[in-house]
Design an enzyme around this catalytic site. Structure first.
Site, PDB file in Angstrom:
ATOM      1  N   ALA A 262       0.851  -1.187   0.000  1.00  0.00           N
ATOM      2  CA  ALA A 262       0.000   0.000   0.000  1.00  0.00           C
ATOM      3  C   ALA A 262       0.885   1.234   0.000  1.00  0.00           C
ATOM      4  O   ALA A 262       1.993   1.212   0.502  1.00  0.00           O
ATOM      5  CB  ALA A 262      -0.908  -0.004   1.209  1.00  0.00           C
ATOM      6  N   ARG A 263       0.367   2.302  -0.551  1.00  0.00           N
ATOM      7  CA  ARG A 263       1.140   3.533  -0.639  1.00  0.00           C
ATOM      8  C   ARG A 263       0.292   4.726  -0.208  1.00  0.00           C
ATOM      9  O   ARG A 263      -0.916   4.739  -0.384  1.00  0.00           O
ATOM     10  CB  ARG A 263       1.601   3.780  -2.092  1.00  0.00           C
ATOM     11  CG  ARG A 263       2.485   2.677  -2.651  1.00  0.00           C
ATOM     12  CD  ARG A 263       3.847   2.677  -1.949  1.00  0.00           C
ATOM     13  NE  ARG A 263       4.710   1.683  -2.544  1.00  0.00           N
ATOM     14  CZ  ARG A 263       4.785   0.442  -2.141  1.00  0.00           C
ATOM     15  NH1 ARG A 263       4.028   0.020  -1.159  1.00  0.00           N
ATOM     16  NH2 ARG A 263       5.635  -0.387  -2.718  1.00  0.00           N
TER      17      ARG A 263
ATOM     18  N   ASP B 205      -4.544  14.986  -1.656  1.00  0.00           N
ATOM     19  CA  ASP B 205      -3.097  14.780  -1.592  1.00  0.00           C
ATOM     20  C   ASP B 205      -2.709  13.445  -0.967  1.00  0.00           C
ATOM     21  O   ASP B 205      -1.606  13.282  -0.452  1.00  0.00           O
ATOM     22  CB  ASP B 205      -2.437  15.926  -0.807  1.00  0.00           C
ATOM     23  CG  ASP B 205      -2.892  15.957   0.649  1.00  0.00           C
ATOM     24  OD1 ASP B 205      -3.800  15.183   1.013  1.00  0.00           O
ATOM     25  OD2 ASP B 205      -2.326  16.755   1.417  1.00  0.00           O
ATOM     26  N   GLU B 206      -3.604  12.469  -1.037  1.00  0.00           N
ATOM     27  CA  GLU B 206      -3.332  11.210  -0.344  1.00  0.00           C
ATOM     28  C   GLU B 206      -4.046  10.053  -1.023  1.00  0.00           C
ATOM     29  O   GLU B 206      -5.195  10.167  -1.421  1.00  0.00           O
ATOM     30  CB  GLU B 206      -3.808  11.350   1.114  1.00  0.00           C
ATOM     31  CG  GLU B 206      -3.591  10.155   1.975  1.00  0.00           C
ATOM     32  CD  GLU B 206      -4.094  10.403   3.394  1.00  0.00           C
ATOM     33  OE1 GLU B 206      -4.296   9.424   4.123  1.00  0.00           O
ATOM     34  OE2 GLU B 206      -4.307  11.579   3.758  1.00  0.00           O
TER      35      GLU B 206
END
Length: 256
Positions: free
Chosen positions: A1-2, A56-57
């Site tokens: 996951a990132r 932003d995520e």
């Protein structure tokens, strides 16, 4: 996951109080949106298994890329992460990205905290749980300022503190919320909501502004509301979504 991002702090009022001469940048939704689209596109170029969390995520499953890059998960994750960080830097014209990698979204989030600013951190399951124990309890999903304050009142400040505190005591402090079981699972490094990457049909579309802009009068608010509404409508048309209800939310800051 990132998970990657450039974050804007909600500290303007306090900063203005301490520094009256503080100058803030004007609101520019188009620029933020454009940078976010380019950054998210870099992730989508690597894998279709992406879940955006905010402008932003995001989280992404790149297991196949990690395994293809190296027989070592740590080395493979580093290769993939640096490739992605370079792509985002170039696509956005200089926007740095912090990336955390681990076996789940929950632990990747912990890894990202350790990777900031502008870095990458990979955590094995053992290291991730060790690091998680030292993290503040408000780093867990579902723990906002109010819940965090209630937990602090009984001496729970870190995830390790939570695991050392009886469920009964925590339940009394939080008022029997259903969140408790998930909190203990998360504090142990177990993601209570294991990620599924199936794309579900979109039922709603929205646009919001929660930082970098303050309305001084009704005219400014009207202009902002119209701008956000137009943005939401444009998105809905592109996604072929036709909502039946339109909602407009307004947050009013009250000076105590």
């Amino acid at each position: 996951a990132r998970k990657y991002g450039v974050h804007a702090g909600m500290w303007l009022q306090e900063a203005r109080r301490k520094c009256p001469a503080l100058v803030t940048a004007p609101y520019d939704f188009e620029a933020y949106s454009s940078a976010a689209v380019r950054a998210h596109s870099c992730v989508l170029d690597m894998t279709p298994h992406v879940r955006a969390v905010s402008i932003d995520e995001c989280y992404a499953d790149v297991t196949h890329l990690v395994h293809a890059a190296s027989s070592s998960d740590e080395e493979g994750a580093k290769i993939v992460a640096e490739r992605l960080r370079s792509a985002i830097l170039e696509a956005t014209g200089g926007c740095p990205a912090s990336i955390g990698s681990a076996e789940s979204c929950l632990l990747a989030r912990v890894a990202t905290r350790l990777a900031k600013p502008d870095g990458h951190r990979h955590l094995s399951p053992e290291d991730a749980r060790s690091e998680l124990a030292r993290q503040p309890v408000n780093s867990l999903p579902g723990v906002g300022p109010k819940t965090s304050k209630k937990l602090e009142s009984i001496g729970v400040e870190t995830c390790d503190d939570l695991l050392r505190t009886s469920v009964t005591r925590v339940r009394e402090a939080l008022g029997g919320t259903k969140l408790i079981d998930d909190l203990y699972a998360s504090a142990r490094g177990i993601d209570p909501k294991q990620e599924t990457w199936e794309r579900k049909p979109r039922k709603s579309v929205g646009a919001q502004c929660s930082y970098g802009f303050r309305c001084d009068d009704a005219q400014q608010f009207g202009d902002l509301a119209a701008k956000l509404t137009r943005q939401a409508v444009d998105r809905a048309e592109k996604l072929n979504v036709f909502p039946k209800v339109v909602k407009l939310g307004l947050k009013v800051w009250v000076t105590k």
